[in-house]
Scaffold this active site. Sequence first.
Site, mmCIF file in Angstrom:
data_model
loop_
_atom_site.group_PDB
_atom_site.id
_atom_site.type_symbol
_atom_site.label_atom_id
_atom_site.label_comp_id
_atom_site.label_asym_id
_atom_site.label_seq_id
_atom_site.Cartn_x
_atom_site.Cartn_y
_atom_site.Cartn_z
ATOM 1 N N GLU A 161 -7.137 4.866 -1.867
ATOM 2 C CA GLU A 161 -5.931 5.330 -1.170
ATOM 3 C C GLU A 161 -5.684 6.830 -1.362
ATOM 4 O O GLU A 161 -4.596 7.248 -1.756
ATOM 5 C CB GLU A 161 -4.720 4.506 -1.611
ATOM 6 N N GLU A 267 -9.452 -6.126 1.448
ATOM 7 C CA GLU A 267 -8.184 -6.705 0.988
ATOM 8 C C GLU A 267 -7.476 -7.422 2.138
ATOM 9 O O GLU A 267 -6.288 -7.242 2.369
ATOM 10 C CB GLU A 267 -7.264 -5.620 0.406
#
Length: 353
Positions: A161, A267
Amino acid sequence: MIPNITQLKTAALVMLFAGQALSGPVESRQASESIDAKFKAHGKKYLGNIADQGTLNGNPKTPAIIKANFGQLSPENSMKWDATEPSQGQFSFAGSDYFVEFAETNGKLIRGHTLVWHSQLPSWVSSITDKTTLTDVMKNHITTVMKQYKGKVYAWDVVNEIFEEDGTLRDSVFSRVLGEDFVRIAFETAREADPEAKLYINDYNLDSATSAKLQGMVSHVKKWIAAGVPIDGIGSQTHLGAGAGAAASGALNALASAGTEEVAVTELDIAGASSTDYVDVVNACLDQPKCVGITVWGVADPDSWRADESPLLFDASYNPKEAYNVSQLLSRQHAFDLYLKLGNLLLSRLHSD
């Protein structure tokens, strides 16, 4: 009025998946063959899920479902920085050791998650302002954690991220102190720590081929690879809203253009867990040669970080949803053949009437 082919396909799919749901046992495995085995039969490496000590020791249906259905595991939290090195130089591997032992005992491929992330980061790291100090801290953390599991982890999310929505680098202690060079430092350190592991850059909202964030990821990765940074794969978290699965194919194809060896869905969860959305994502991976696998981010809805959106393949009672049964088909051609046959039967019946 004779229904069109779309209506026929929809009707046939409902018939098909309803039949599957009713015919399967409501236990650890809901089909004679796991969805991981079916995915591998199409040339992919795994279809996986997540686990940690808390979830594995909670509802006993969770480990049973994992053992029977999934071929890969990622740790939800136990390998993150706050869990493994809460105080400088003092490492704790109790939770991650438990996770790795469970995965190895049950023959599951392991993806390590995650080494460098701005979140779940101890304050002693986020307060560092000196370049040399932060570089040394990063190198020591990455090396120590990776060597703890050297030879046991198939792939690592090395950096996680690191992009803003506009495709620029996220503001974090790593980018503030080291600039984008922290990416090179992280990947080179990881390569040295475990040369056999696949090294990934992982992020969310990489779900549209035209988004600034995805395009920023692709352009940066191309640049870093050209400069010799050892990035093996891009992970797309794929936390989707309802109806967003249709864009997955274009997004994965765009990510694959960055020049890495692999891409993966890391995910996956989808608000509402519609069968259409899950099939779209599964087929997107099947259709992209570089996509090695899919990790679903949780077993059943109560354990999801998005529990109120019911995003997973198993419901609050740990029973399979329609999306699970649809995912059993895996191949678009297989699915098409099945509902086309049923559609033809429906057409014949309508004409005979």
